[in-house]
Design an enzyme around this catalytic site. Structure first.
Site, PDB file in Angstrom:
ATOM      1  N   HIS A  63       0.818  -1.221   0.000  1.00  0.00           N
ATOM      2  CA  HIS A  63       0.000   0.000   0.000  1.00  0.00           C
ATOM      3  C   HIS A  63       0.849   1.266   0.000  1.00  0.00           C
ATOM      4  CE1 HIS A  63       0.273   1.091   4.385  1.00  0.00           C
ATOM      5  NE2 HIS A  63       0.358  -0.215   4.565  1.00  0.00           N
ATOM      6  N   ASP A 171       6.044   2.061   6.873  1.00  0.00           N
ATOM      7  CA  ASP A 171       4.815   1.293   6.650  1.00  0.00           C
ATOM      8  C   ASP A 171       3.943   2.114   5.683  1.00  0.00           C
ATOM      9  OD1 ASP A 171       2.435  -0.171   6.848  1.00  0.00           O
ATOM     10  OD2 ASP A 171       1.895   0.710   8.784  1.00  0.00           O
ATOM     11  N   GLU A 199      -5.156   1.790   2.744  1.00  0.00           N
ATOM     12  CA  GLU A 199      -5.024   0.634   3.639  1.00  0.00           C
ATOM     13  C   GLU A 199      -5.208   1.042   5.090  1.00  0.00           C
ATOM     14  OE1 GLU A 199      -2.828  -2.337   6.209  1.00  0.00           O
ATOM     15  OE2 GLU A 199      -2.562  -0.179   5.986  1.00  0.00           O
ATOM     16  N   GLU A 200      -4.659   2.187   5.452  1.00  0.00           N
ATOM     17  CA  GLU A 200      -4.649   2.600   6.856  1.00  0.00           C
ATOM     18  C   GLU A 200      -6.026   2.978   7.394  1.00  0.00           C
ATOM     19  OE1 GLU A 200      -2.233   2.005   8.545  1.00  0.00           O
ATOM     20  OE2 GLU A 200      -0.361   2.256   7.450  1.00  0.00           O
ATOM     21  N   HIS A 310       3.650   3.835  12.758  1.00  0.00           N
ATOM     22  CA  HIS A 310       2.623   4.878  12.747  1.00  0.00           C
ATOM     23  C   HIS A 310       3.059   6.106  13.550  1.00  0.00           C
ATOM     24  CE1 HIS A 310      -1.056   2.205  11.513  1.00  0.00           C
ATOM     25  NE2 HIS A 310       0.009   2.018  10.739  1.00  0.00           N
TER      26      HIS A 310
END
Length: 342
Positions: A63, A171, A199-200, A310
């Site tokens: 992603h 990420d 995606e998140e 994150h």
């Protein structure tokens, strides 16, 4: 790989606003791609013919989006009130730099010497935070950062220590980097390389891409949480840096295909690639939507352990990243061989 990651991680790409990342990846892929598709949600799907065809539709996915912020309002003195895009712990952003395009700011909160003892014992809430962009008043802030403007952490990508990399958005720019490397070198088999969006915020893009391509087999490449720190109980550490690429058997969104899981383990062992699995079932990936598409998709995943995921300062080890590249490449070679049964 290091230079590619530094470029990718520097690009802004909060969920729903992945334009800069998509444009870069498309430009890199265009000279070698046999087909490129973009859907209305923003997924980038690139097909490249391999050295052979395995008779199945093979899809590799990562992603493009990252966690970030979005402007929701203003204070009278010109600060921006915001919400998080994706899952972010408010504790990791206080005092951190943020940028809305070319407009830069700092996440602030009431000074500690103005707080009560009770306030100092509780985790700050997002509504108590603001972004100081240096505006003189509310009108100036509205002009510089209109409502709905996306922002990302303003964090440099640097190498440090014994082969570690610090950056925002590891990420999942690490997955994007591996996909791009495999795409540019020509895969062993015909392959769809999917760079998904959102995606998140709910694995949304991957669901649309998988429905479009209807793959038989999919390998998802991700960054996953590592808690390999001394004060964390060993049973809760999930995975660790420098211990190899992660081959998960399940997470909170997916039970990965057992045959693919065993095949990846055997390939890693046979190729001398260091690997580990998760010690704790945690997190989720785009596989959570991909494996449920249409009649179902045989799905597996590989991941790079990431500390402080994150956050503005994610940390990963280059040797784990190189391991994910090597095992992904070996997996595509394996798909071109005749001895597998799936």
């Amino acid at each position: 790989m290091r230079e590619l990651l530094q470029t990718l991680c520097a690009l802004p790409g909060a969920s729903g606003c992945e334009d800069a990342v998509r444009a870069f990846l498309r430009a890199q892929a265009a000279p070698v791609a046999d087909e490129i598709r973009e859907d209305s949600l923003g997924n980038l799907m690139v097909f490249r013919k391999g050295k052979t065809s395995c008779g199945r539709t093979v899809m590799l996915a990562a992603h493009m989006d990252e966690v970030g912020v979005i402007c929701k309002g203003y204070t009278e003195d010109g600060c921006v009130k915001f919400g998080f895009v994706g899952g972010v712990d408010p504790r990791v952003v206080i005092g951190r730099r943020v940028r809305f395009g070319e407009v830069r700011g700092v996440v602030g909160i009431k000074a500690v010497h103005l707080t009560t003892r009770a306030e100092r014992k509780t985790m700050p809430k997002t509504k108590d935070l603001y972004i100081d962009i240096g505006a003189s008043d509310k009108k100036a802030a509205e002009t510089r950062v209109p409502l709905g403007t996306y922002g990302v952490f303003d964090s440099d990508c640097v190498c440090f220590g014994d082969g570690l990399l610090k950056a925002k958005a590891i990420d999942d720019r690490v997955g994007c980097a591996v996909l791009l490397k495999l795409l540019l070198e020509q895969p062993a088999v015909d392959t769809w390389f999917v760079f998904s969006v959102q995606e998140e915020v709910g694995l949304r893009g991957a669901q649309c891409a998988a429905f479009e391509l209807n793959p038989d087999i999919c390998l998802v490449l991700e960054g996953t949480t590592a808690a390999d720190l001394a004060e964390v109980d060993s049973a809760k550490q999930v995975c660790g840096l420098r211990r190899g690429v992660v081959i998960p058997f399940m997470d909170r969104a997916t039970i990965y295909d057992p045959q693919l899981f065993e095949a990846l383990r055997a390939l890693a062992n046979g190729s001398g690639i260091a690997w580990q699995t998760k010690h704790r079932v945690a997190g989720g990936t785009d596989a959570g939507r991909i494996h449920l598409t249409r009649a179902g998709v045989k799905t597996a995943a590989l991941a790079v352990p990431v500390r402080y995921i994150h956050s503005p300062c994610c940390v990963a080890a280059m040797e784990d990243i190189d391991g994910m590249l090597a095992l992904s490449r070996r997996f595509l070679e394996y798909m071109g061989e005749d001895h597998h049964e799936f």
